[in-house]
Scaffold this motif. Structure first.
Motif, PDB file in Angstrom:
ATOM      1  N   LYS A  90      -3.676   5.823   7.110  1.00  0.00           N
ATOM      2  CA  LYS A  90      -5.029   5.745   7.992  1.00  0.00           C
ATOM      3  C   LYS A  90      -5.283   4.339   8.350  1.00  0.00           C
ATOM      4  N   VAL A  91      -5.925   4.330   9.473  1.00  0.00           N
ATOM      5  CA  VAL A  91      -6.499   2.920   9.995  1.00  0.00           C
ATOM      6  C   VAL A  91      -7.979   3.318  10.213  1.00  0.00           C
ATOM      7  N   LEU A  92      -9.061   2.567   9.456  1.00  0.00           N
ATOM      8  CA  LEU A  92     -10.400   2.916   9.833  1.00  0.00           C
ATOM      9  C   LEU A  92     -10.951   1.939  10.236  1.00  0.00           C
ATOM     10  N   ILE A  93     -11.368   1.888  11.517  1.00  0.00           N
ATOM     11  CA  ILE A  93     -12.136   0.773  12.155  1.00  0.00           C
ATOM     12  C   ILE A  93     -13.687   0.812  11.893  1.00  0.00           C
ATOM     13  N   LEU A  94     -14.227   0.129  11.087  1.00  0.00           N
ATOM     14  CA  LEU A  94     -15.703   0.015  10.842  1.00  0.00           C
ATOM     15  C   LEU A  94     -16.350  -0.990  11.409  1.00  0.00           C
ATOM     16  N   ASP A  95     -16.832  -0.807  12.582  1.00  0.00           N
ATOM     17  CA  ASP A  95     -17.386  -1.931  13.593  1.00  0.00           C
ATOM     18  C   ASP A  95     -19.061  -1.746  13.459  1.00  0.00           C
ATOM     19  N   GLY A  96     -19.249  -3.212  12.955  1.00  0.00           N
ATOM     20  CA  GLY A  96     -20.640  -3.597  12.868  1.00  0.00           C
ATOM     21  C   GLY A  96     -21.525  -3.501  14.030  1.00  0.00           C
ATOM     22  N   ASN A  97     -20.698  -3.368  15.229  1.00  0.00           N
ATOM     23  CA  ASN A  97     -21.398  -3.252  16.582  1.00  0.00           C
ATOM     24  C   ASN A  97     -21.390  -1.879  16.965  1.00  0.00           C
ATOM     25  N   GLU A  98     -22.273  -1.637  18.265  1.00  0.00           N
ATOM     26  CA  GLU A  98     -22.424  -0.056  18.529  1.00  0.00           C
ATOM     27  C   GLU A  98     -21.375   0.452  19.312  1.00  0.00           C
ATOM     28  N   MET A 117       0.934  -1.271   0.039  1.00  0.00           N
ATOM     29  CA  MET A 117       0.077  -0.016   0.029  1.00  0.00           C
ATOM     30  C   MET A 117       0.784   1.432   0.138  1.00  0.00           C
ATOM     31  N   HIS A 118       0.469   2.143  -0.915  1.00  0.00           N
ATOM     32  CA  HIS A 118       1.007   3.384  -0.817  1.00  0.00           C
ATOM     33  C   HIS A 118       1.172   4.270   0.560  1.00  0.00           C
ATOM     34  N   ASP A 119       2.092   5.183   0.716  1.00  0.00           N
ATOM     35  CA  ASP A 119       1.914   5.900   2.143  1.00  0.00           C
ATOM     36  C   ASP A 119       0.984   7.071   1.829  1.00  0.00           C
ATOM     37  N   GLY A 120      -0.114   6.964   2.600  1.00  0.00           N
ATOM     38  CA  GLY A 120      -1.174   8.044   2.398  1.00  0.00           C
ATOM     39  C   GLY A 120      -2.644   6.992   1.921  1.00  0.00           C
ATOM     40  N   GLY A 121      -2.205   5.894   2.108  1.00  0.00           N
ATOM     41  CA  GLY A 121      -3.440   5.168   1.808  1.00  0.00           C
ATOM     42  C   GLY A 121      -4.363   4.856   3.003  1.00  0.00           C
ATOM     43  N   VAL A 122      -5.507   4.137   2.818  1.00  0.00           N
ATOM     44  CA  VAL A 122      -6.485   3.808   4.008  1.00  0.00           C
ATOM     45  C   VAL A 122      -6.414   2.435   4.211  1.00  0.00           C
ATOM     46  N   ASP A 176      -3.926   8.713  22.260  1.00  0.00           N
ATOM     47  CA  ASP A 176      -2.664   8.948  22.589  1.00  0.00           C
ATOM     48  C   ASP A 176      -1.406   8.559  21.613  1.00  0.00           C
ATOM     49  N   ASP A 177      -1.385   7.222  21.326  1.00  0.00           N
ATOM     50  CA  ASP A 177      -0.500   6.753  20.614  1.00  0.00           C
ATOM     51  C   ASP A 177      -0.752   6.736  19.121  1.00  0.00           C
ATOM     52  N   TYR A 178      -1.698   6.747  18.709  1.00  0.00           N
ATOM     53  CA  TYR A 178      -2.187   6.699  17.101  1.00  0.00           C
ATOM     54  C   TYR A 178      -3.006   7.967  16.773  1.00  0.00           C
ATOM     55  N   ALA A 179      -2.907   9.044  17.555  1.00  0.00           N
ATOM     56  CA  ALA A 179      -3.622  10.217  16.928  1.00  0.00           C
ATOM     57  C   ALA A 179      -3.461  10.673  15.706  1.00  0.00           C
ATOM     58  N   GLY A 180      -4.608  10.900  14.757  1.00  0.00           N
ATOM     59  CA  GLY A 180      -4.381  11.057  13.558  1.00  0.00           C
ATOM     60  C   GLY A 180      -4.123   9.904  12.618  1.00  0.00           C
ATOM     61  N   ILE A 181      -4.055   8.757  12.993  1.00  0.00           N
ATOM     62  CA  ILE A 181      -3.995   7.494  12.363  1.00  0.00           C
ATOM     63  C   ILE A 181      -5.225   6.619  12.157  1.00  0.00           C
ATOM     64  N   VAL A 182      -5.588   6.005  13.540  1.00  0.00           N
ATOM     65  CA  VAL A 182      -6.874   5.450  13.930  1.00  0.00           C
ATOM     66  C   VAL A 182      -8.075   6.383  14.082  1.00  0.00           C
ATOM     67  N   GLU A 183      -8.962   5.932  13.143  1.00  0.00           N
ATOM     68  CA  GLU A 183     -10.330   6.431  13.280  1.00  0.00           C
ATOM     69  C   GLU A 183     -11.369   5.264  13.739  1.00  0.00           C
ATOM     70  N   TYR A 184     -12.010   5.378  15.054  1.00  0.00           N
ATOM     71  CA  TYR A 184     -13.146   4.530  15.153  1.00  0.00           C
ATOM     72  C   TYR A 184     -14.612   4.731  14.766  1.00  0.00           C
ATOM     73  N   ARG A 185     -15.295   3.974  14.229  1.00  0.00           N
ATOM     74  CA  ARG A 185     -16.607   4.268  13.716  1.00  0.00           C
ATOM     75  C   ARG A 185     -17.580   3.196  14.054  1.00  0.00           C
ATOM     76  N   PRO A 186     -18.634   3.262  15.041  1.00  0.00           N
ATOM     77  CA  PRO A 186     -19.452   2.050  15.309  1.00  0.00           C
ATOM     78  C   PRO A 186     -20.621   2.274  14.308  1.00  0.00           C
ATOM     79  N   ASP A 187     -21.311   1.249  14.427  1.00  0.00           N
ATOM     80  CA  ASP A 187     -22.679   0.872  13.702  1.00  0.00           C
ATOM     81  C   ASP A 187     -22.476   0.797  12.147  1.00  0.00           C
ATOM     82  N   TYR A 188     -21.231  -0.025  11.598  1.00  0.00           N
ATOM     83  CA  TYR A 188     -20.816   0.077  10.306  1.00  0.00           C
ATOM     84  C   TYR A 188     -21.186  -1.775  10.008  1.00  0.00           C
ATOM     85  N   VAL A 189     -22.424  -1.777   9.692  1.00  0.00           N
ATOM     86  CA  VAL A 189     -22.680  -3.235   9.408  1.00  0.00           C
ATOM     87  C   VAL A 189     -22.535  -3.358   7.866  1.00  0.00           C
TER      88      VAL A 189
END
Lengths: 73, 423
Positions: free
Chosen positions: B215-223, B175-180, B238-251
């Motif tokens: 970026k790391v995008l967490i698409l969680d099928g749970n709430e 994956m290229h730098d800047g990918g998701v 704290d450790d991964y600010a700007g890299i990890v994004e968490y999103r609930p309710d993604y079924v």
């Protein structure tokens, strides 16, 4: 019952790193350690939390099995 | 001790035979045959302890399709790049040396009537008791676009450690730098509740060092986060600010391979460069074939005193495939405990002895980076009145914070439990 401990703690003499091997540890030592973890007297990470789940009878059974090498490999 | 008991029994039988003038007649009872299908944390532990405790009184065969055991715990560290596949792979040789017959074959069917396990290549294996520890398989039908082999080779689950783990690592490297990188989590219950969130940490750790614009995008099928929530949330902020994004309710409902876009029940579409799809989990296919799936067309109910199927007598089911007891996680450590409990119950039943279900424990480490880990622990006691295991009130808990000490414990845990189950 003591086989449950063997997931983390070697029951042979070859212990592995920071998780202490339990093979043939004297009964009183096992029971005392478990009770100290259970009461909070002895600090730790996982063991204080696990020890609180075992009754005194279970602790004695575990100590007996470890001391007699019943779980030995 | 079992050897001595067997000797005394055989000696008594020999004496009885001699006194009736039939000394040449075989005096040994036929060995009880136990076949274990699946050489993961549950099945290997069951096979190991059946032989350890049963000795010469029992004939134990382990059927496993793969040549070596590859651990799911620690496999996320291979994705992060701090561990190799070789470091999470252990052979079955020592188990074989300890008297377990290891058959490297694929169990294709269970003939309940004839009490036989059919194999892809070898002759059918007869059993007196059968242990199924099949892990999980996936319901791809719930995700449009995942029907083809091509789609499944591109949108990997890597939820069984092995070739998919190595392949997903290669996708991350390419994956290229800047990918998701997006990870799609199915609705609970699924194998290893903290696993997806640990995976997000490991990929973020890799990106932070090697591809910092990614970026790391967490698409969680749970709430909500399903395990160790506060500890993971702290790592992401704290450790991964700007890299990890968490999103609930993604079924997840579908994937469009032409644009590499994921579709969801209610949320907007999402594009990802590397899309890691963990489909809904259910008991492994052989459980379905054997007819032991009883809940939601997905999980196997067992009698927790013996882990025997409530549907099919003589068939015991372990590990992630079972309809789990309340607050009991689908973890490798828990499967190891199931294996020992079932081994004890089976040997007691074969010998006509009473058996008291043992109190079980769980310990699960998740790595936040290459060296620091957090844990969750619990203790489970069989409650006769409820006919199930229940978490013991006041026991168990979580780490207060990530630490190197717990990272060292986590690695030692893996070495210890592999030795416990594989000899």
């Amino acid at each position: 019952m003591a086989a449950g401990c063997a997931a983390c703690h070697a029951t042979t003499d070859r212990g592995d790193g920071p998780l202490r091997a339990l093979a043939g540890m004297p009964r009183a030592q096992v029971a005392q350690a478990m009770r100290a973890f259970k009461s909070g007297e002895r600090p730790g990470t996982v063991m204080p939390q696990l020890a609180k789940g075992y009754t005194d009878r279970e602790i004695d059974l575990i100590a007996e099995a470890i001391a007699s090498r019943d779980v030995a490999r | 001790m079992n050897g001595r008991r067997a000797f005394i029994r055989n000696a008594a039988l020999a004496l009885a035979a001699a006194s009736t003038g039939c000394a040449s007649v075989a005096v040994r009872r036929p060995l009880a045959k136990v076949v274990v299908v699946g050489g993961g944390y549950g099945g290997a532990s069951a096979a190991r302890y059946l032989k350890l405790w049963g000795g010469d009184t029992v004939d134990v065969t382990l059927v496993e399709a793969r040549a070596a055991f590859v651990s799911c715990p620690l496999s996320n560290l291979v994705l992060g790049g701090s561990r190799t596949m070789a470091q999470i792979t252990v052979g079955y040789e020592r188990l074989a040396q300890r008297g377990v017959r290891v058959v490297n074959d694929n169990a294709t069917a269970v003939d309940i009537e004839r009490r036989q396990v059919r194999l892809a290549r070898g002759a059918a294996l007869p059993y007196d008791r059968l242990v199924l520890s099949p892990g999980v398989d996936f319901d791809f039908d719930r995700i449009e676009g995942m029907g083809s082999d091509a789609a499944r080779a591109r949108y990997l689950h890597a939820w069984k450690a092995g070739p998919q783990t190595a392949a997903l690592r290669r996708q991350l490297e390419a994956m290229h730098d800047g990918g998701v990188f997006a990870i799609s989590i199915p609705r609970a219950p699924f194998r290893c509740p903290p696993g997806p969130y640990e995976r997000a940490c490991q990929v973020a750790w890799y990106f932070k060092r090697a591809k910092p614009r990614s970026k790391v995008l967490i698409l969680d099928g749970n709430e909500d986060v399903q395990s160790k929530k506060a500890l993971f949330m702290r790592a992401w902020s704290d450790d991964y600010a700007g890299i990890v994004e968490y999103r609930p309710d993604y079924v997840l409902t579908g994937i469009d391979p032409t644009t590499s876009t994921a579709r969801f029940e209610t949320a907007d579409d999402e594009h990802a460069d590397v899309l890691n799809v963990i489909p809904p989990n259910g008991a492994g296919d052989i459980a379905r074939q054997a007819g032991v799936i009883t809940v939601n067309d997905r999980w196997c109910e067992v009698d927790f005193r013996s882990f025997e199927s409530i549907r099919v007598p003589g068939v015991h089911v372990l590990g992630d495939a079972i309809q789990i007891a309340p607050a009991m996680p689908k973890s490798g450590h828990m499967a190891n405990q199931h294996g020992k409990a079932a081994a004890g119950a089976i040997l007691a039943a074969l010998a006509g002895r009473d058996y008291e279900p043992p109190t079980l424990n769980n310990t699960c480490y998740s790595f936040i980076n290459d060296r620091e880990a957090v844990h969750v622990a619990s203790v489970h006691r069989y409650e006769t009145s409820q006919r199930t295991y229940a978490a013991v009130p006041g026991s168990g808990g979580l780490s207060s914070a990530k630490s190197v000490v717990e990272g060292d414990y986590g690695l030692a845990w893996a070495r210890s439990i592999w030795a416990d189950m594989l000899g």
